[in-house]
Design a protein around this motif. Sequence first.
Motif, short mmCIF file in Angstrom:
data_model
loop_
_atom_site.label_atom_id
_atom_site.label_comp_id
_atom_site.label_asym_id
_atom_site.label_seq_id
_atom_site.Cartn_x
_atom_site.Cartn_y
_atom_site.Cartn_z
N GLU A 104 0.81 -1.22 0.00
CA GLU A 104 0.00 0.00 0.00
C GLU A 104 0.85 1.28 0.00
O GLU A 104 0.33 2.38 -0.14
N ASN A 105 2.16 1.15 0.15
CA ASN A 105 3.04 2.32 0.19
C ASN A 105 3.33 2.86 -1.20
O ASN A 105 3.40 2.11 -2.17
N THR A 106 3.50 4.16 -1.25
CA THR A 106 4.05 4.81 -2.43
C THR A 106 5.37 5.44 -2.00
O THR A 106 5.57 5.75 -0.83
N VAL A 107 6.27 5.62 -2.95
CA VAL A 107 7.55 6.24 -2.67
C VAL A 107 7.64 7.52 -3.48
O VAL A 107 7.56 7.49 -4.71
N SER A 108 7.80 8.66 -2.79
CA SER A 108 7.95 9.94 -3.46
C SER A 108 9.41 10.26 -3.73
O SER A 108 9.75 10.83 -4.76
N GLU A 109 10.26 9.89 -2.75
CA GLU A 109 11.66 10.31 -2.86
C GLU A 109 12.57 9.40 -2.04
O GLU A 109 12.19 8.92 -0.98
N VAL A 110 13.77 9.19 -2.56
CA VAL A 110 14.86 8.59 -1.79
C VAL A 110 15.95 9.66 -1.67
O VAL A 110 16.16 10.43 -2.61
N ARG A 111 16.62 9.71 -0.50
CA ARG A 111 17.61 10.77 -0.29
C ARG A 111 18.66 10.32 0.72
O ARG A 111 18.33 9.97 1.84
N PHE A 112 19.93 10.32 0.30
CA PHE A 112 21.03 10.07 1.23
C PHE A 112 21.30 11.33 2.05
O PHE A 112 21.13 12.44 1.54
N ASP A 113 21.74 11.14 3.30
CA ASP A 113 22.16 12.29 4.09
C ASP A 113 23.57 12.70 3.62
O ASP A 113 24.24 11.93 2.91
N PRO A 114 24.03 13.91 3.96
CA PRO A 114 25.33 14.38 3.48
C PRO A 114 26.52 13.50 3.89
O PRO A 114 27.53 13.49 3.20
N SER A 115 26.41 12.76 4.98
CA SER A 115 27.53 11.90 5.39
C SER A 115 27.47 10.52 4.75
O SER A 115 28.36 9.71 4.95
N ALA A 116 26.41 10.24 4.01
CA ALA A 116 26.19 8.95 3.35
C ALA A 116 26.02 7.81 4.35
O ALA A 116 26.23 6.66 4.02
N GLN A 117 25.63 8.12 5.58
CA GLN A 117 25.40 7.08 6.58
C GLN A 117 23.95 6.61 6.59
O GLN A 117 23.67 5.51 7.06
N PHE A 118 23.03 7.46 6.10
CA PHE A 118 21.60 7.16 6.19
C PHE A 118 20.92 7.40 4.85
O PHE A 118 21.35 8.23 4.06
N LEU A 119 19.83 6.66 4.64
CA LEU A 119 19.00 6.84 3.46
C LEU A 119 17.57 7.05 3.93
O LEU A 119 17.03 6.23 4.67
N ALA A 120 16.96 8.17 3.53
CA ALA A 120 15.57 8.45 3.85
C ALA A 120 14.71 8.05 2.65
O ALA A 120 15.05 8.35 1.51
N VAL A 121 13.60 7.37 2.93
CA VAL A 121 12.63 7.00 1.91
C VAL A 121 11.30 7.61 2.34
O VAL A 121 10.74 7.23 3.36
N SER A 122 10.83 8.60 1.59
CA SER A 122 9.58 9.27 1.96
C SER A 122 8.51 8.96 0.93
O SER A 122 8.78 8.75 -0.24
N GLY A 123 7.28 8.96 1.42
CA GLY A 123 6.11 8.66 0.59
C GLY A 123 4.92 8.52 1.50
O GLY A 123 4.56 9.46 2.21
N THR A 124 4.33 7.34 1.54
CA THR A 124 3.22 7.09 2.45
C THR A 124 3.64 7.37 3.89
O THR A 124 2.87 7.86 4.69
N ASP A 125 4.89 7.04 4.19
CA ASP A 125 5.48 7.33 5.50
C ASP A 125 6.96 7.65 5.28
O ASP A 125 7.42 7.67 4.14
N LEU A 126 7.68 7.92 6.36
CA LEU A 126 9.12 8.13 6.27
C LEU A 126 9.79 6.93 6.89
O LEU A 126 9.42 6.49 7.98
#
Length: 146
Positions: A74-96
């Motif tokens: 049921e999720n949609t994905v609007s965006e994927v984004r690495f943080d500036p240190s490349a330690q984390f990846l955020a996936v936003s859409g239906t939730d974060l």
Amino acid sequence: MHGAGTKDGLVRVWDARQSSSLAGTLESHSSSLTSLSFSENGYYLATASSSDPTVNIVDLRKLKVISSWQLPAENTVSEVRFDPSAQFLAVSGTDLRVYANKTWDELLKFDDNAGVLTGARFGKLGSEIVLSGMDRTLRVLGAKGE
């Protein structure tokens, strides 16, 4: 590196030092790509499609998908984004959802939103995340007391 996603799910990657030279083309999704994010160190590329709740991680040194996971159907994905240190990846859409680099373990899930999230940006050395959403809100998530 520079990259572009196509309607048929391909990723084309160019070496920034030789802008006219295509470094490679690889299959990432079965449908149109809607979000790409390069890690700051240039090793990884995250890809997503709004019509498929799958996140793919490409190792740019090998031009190969090295990790892939599917969010609930049921999720949609609007965006994927690495943080500036490349330690984390955020996936936003239906939730974060925030994932740890290399292990790709889910570290955080935030679903207290009234509409689809359109983007996430890391701030203050990764100690906060700013979210935008279709519910016309802008939220700042961080540790309590900050």
